[in-house]
Design a protein around this motif. Structure first.
Motif, PDB file in Angstrom:
ATOM      1  N   ASP A 118       0.795  -1.107   0.192  1.00 21.84           N
ATOM      2  CA  ASP A 118      -0.015  -0.005   0.019  1.00 21.84           C
ATOM      3  C   ASP A 118       1.008   1.206   0.025  1.00 21.84           C
ATOM      4  O   ASP A 118       1.759   1.435   0.991  1.00 21.84           O
ATOM      5  N   ALA A 119       0.563   2.242  -0.949  1.00 26.37           N
ATOM      6  CA  ALA A 119       1.350   3.600  -0.933  1.00 26.37           C
ATOM      7  C   ALA A 119       1.339   4.234   0.258  1.00 26.37           C
ATOM      8  O   ALA A 119       1.988   5.086   0.757  1.00 26.37           O
ATOM      9  N   ALA A 120      -0.144   3.990   1.081  1.00 31.15           N
ATOM     10  CA  ALA A 120      -0.331   4.573   2.080  1.00 31.15           C
ATOM     11  C   ALA A 120       0.261   4.174   3.405  1.00 31.15           C
ATOM     12  O   ALA A 120       0.070   4.242   4.584  1.00 31.15           O
ATOM     13  N   ARG A 121       1.217   3.446   3.298  1.00 30.28           N
ATOM     14  CA  ARG A 121       1.954   2.556   4.438  1.00 30.28           C
ATOM     15  C   ARG A 121       3.233   3.050   4.202  1.00 30.28           C
ATOM     16  O   ARG A 121       4.156   2.033   3.909  1.00 30.28           O
ATOM     17  N   PRO A 122       3.853   4.389   4.505  1.00 29.00           N
ATOM     18  CA  PRO A 122       4.947   4.714   4.018  1.00 29.00           C
ATOM     19  C   PRO A 122       6.176   4.376   4.892  1.00 29.00           C
ATOM     20  O   PRO A 122       7.360   4.736   4.630  1.00 29.00           O
ATOM     21  N   LEU A 123       5.901   4.072   6.052  1.00 30.93           N
ATOM     22  CA  LEU A 123       6.807   4.015   7.228  1.00 30.93           C
ATOM     23  C   LEU A 123       7.246   2.300   7.562  1.00 30.93           C
ATOM     24  O   LEU A 123       7.816   2.128   8.689  1.00 30.93           O
ATOM     25  N   VAL A 124       6.889   1.330   6.620  1.00 32.19           N
ATOM     26  CA  VAL A 124       7.030  -0.174   6.880  1.00 32.19           C
ATOM     27  C   VAL A 124       8.597  -0.344   7.088  1.00 32.19           C
ATOM     28  O   VAL A 124       9.502   0.259   6.204  1.00 32.19           O
ATOM     29  N   PRO A 125       9.178  -0.951   8.246  1.00 33.62           N
ATOM     30  CA  PRO A 125      10.397  -0.898   8.583  1.00 33.62           C
ATOM     31  C   PRO A 125      10.938  -1.908   7.500  1.00 33.62           C
ATOM     32  O   PRO A 125      10.234  -3.118   7.060  1.00 33.62           O
ATOM     33  N   VAL A 126      12.382  -2.189   7.205  1.00 32.42           N
ATOM     34  CA  VAL A 126      12.773  -3.031   6.282  1.00 32.42           C
ATOM     35  C   VAL A 126      12.872  -4.173   6.886  1.00 32.42           C
ATOM     36  O   VAL A 126      12.891  -5.256   5.984  1.00 32.42           O
ATOM     37  N   ASP A 127      12.843  -4.701   7.928  1.00 37.79           N
ATOM     38  CA  ASP A 127      12.929  -5.744   8.716  1.00 37.79           C
ATOM     39  C   ASP A 127      11.464  -6.554   8.293  1.00 37.79           C
ATOM     40  O   ASP A 127      11.632  -7.899   8.257  1.00 37.79           O
ATOM     41  N   THR A 128      10.306  -5.918   8.388  1.00 38.60           N
ATOM     42  CA  THR A 128       9.423  -6.561   7.907  1.00 38.60           C
ATOM     43  C   THR A 128       9.230  -6.685   6.504  1.00 38.60           C
ATOM     44  O   THR A 128       8.648  -8.108   6.078  1.00 38.60           O
ATOM     45  N   VAL A 129       9.714  -6.011   5.655  1.00 42.63           N
ATOM     46  CA  VAL A 129       9.807  -6.329   4.184  1.00 42.63           C
ATOM     47  C   VAL A 129      10.627  -7.732   3.969  1.00 42.63           C
ATOM     48  O   VAL A 129      10.179  -8.476   3.290  1.00 42.63           O
TER      49      VAL A 129
END
Length: 250
Positions: A118-129
């Motif tokens: 989602d473009a509206a989730r701008p702060l997802v941490p890299v560890d989650t990705v």
């Protein structure tokens, strides 16, 4: 041959698709939600940087509003993005489902793992990705990051008139419930098949895979991967960025 001299296996390349064609009416009139500023930078740019921060992601496809691909490309070109990541902008469709499909259609054939974010989730941490990517690489056809619920959830009978009291009909066991975030990760062939065959009861891409009868697995999400949909969310996102700047020393 010793373990030290064995060649490193070539891993399937990973691409991310970011549908950003919606207008985001809950943030009020004006520019599409993904183009609103967060700490002076469009939310979309934050989201693209968050996905590109993962060294596992080598291509990010942004699906722009149908008549706004040139504007979005200029926007990305105007902001610093990681050199190691390729970026592509394509026009989207009238629905999120159609936009994701158009993003899939634009992927070169070598990308066997796809993230949808989602473009509206701008702060997802890299560890989650990274956790989502690794779960797909370990064999899951579909993966979602998810958080346990803090609040008790009630199932209600919707009122005929908005604002009227609604009868509670059930209280689901909270321990079995999760709030799902993005990026959601997929084996590419599985996601393509889902988009080719599933057209109803679509809540997210993972729900489409569920309708194929395949197992979707959850990995731990993160509280900072929240969705910016209301003005108060912008305030919270600004606070998260301020804390990150303080912790990172800039």
């Amino acid at each position: 041959m010793s373990d030290e001299s064995r060649p490193t296996p070539v891993q399937t390349p990973v691409a991310a698709v970011i549908p950003a064609a919606g207008r985001g009416v809950r943030l009020g009139p004006g520019a599409p939600k993904a183009l609103r500023a967060l700490n002076g930078t469009p939310i979309l740019v934050h989201a693209v940087r968050a996905l590109a921060a993962s060294r596992r992601v080598s291509l990010v496809v942004v699906v722009a509003p149908p008549d706004g691909a040139a504007e979005v490309k200029s926007l990305l070109d105007a902001h610093a993005l990681p050199d190691r990541t390729d970026f592509l902008v394509v026009p989207g469709g009238e629905s999120r489902q159609e936009s994701v499909r158009l993003g899939l259609d634009a992927l070169p054939p070598q990308y066997g793992i796809v993230l949808v974010h989602d473009a509206a989730r701008p702060l997802v941490p890299v560890d989650t990705v990274d956790a989502v990517v690794e779960a797909v690489r370990d064999g899951a056809p579909a993966v979602v990051p998810a958080l346990p619920l803090a609040d008790t959830v009630k199932e209600v009978e919707p009122a005929a008139v908005a604002g009227d009291p609604e009868p509670v009909v059930a209280t689901p066991a909270r321990a079995r419930l999760r709030a799902v975030q993005t990026p959601q990760g997929f084996d590419r062939e599985t996601l393509v098949r889902a988009h080719e065959t599933v057209t109803e009861n679509v809540t997210d891409d993972a729900s489409m895979v569920e309708q194929l009868g395949l197992t979707v697995v959850a990995v731990p999400g993160h509280e900072e991967a929240f969705k910016v949909t209301r003005p108060l969310d912008l305030v919270l996102a600004e606070a998260v960025l301020a804390r990150r700047r303080l912790n990172d020393g800039f």
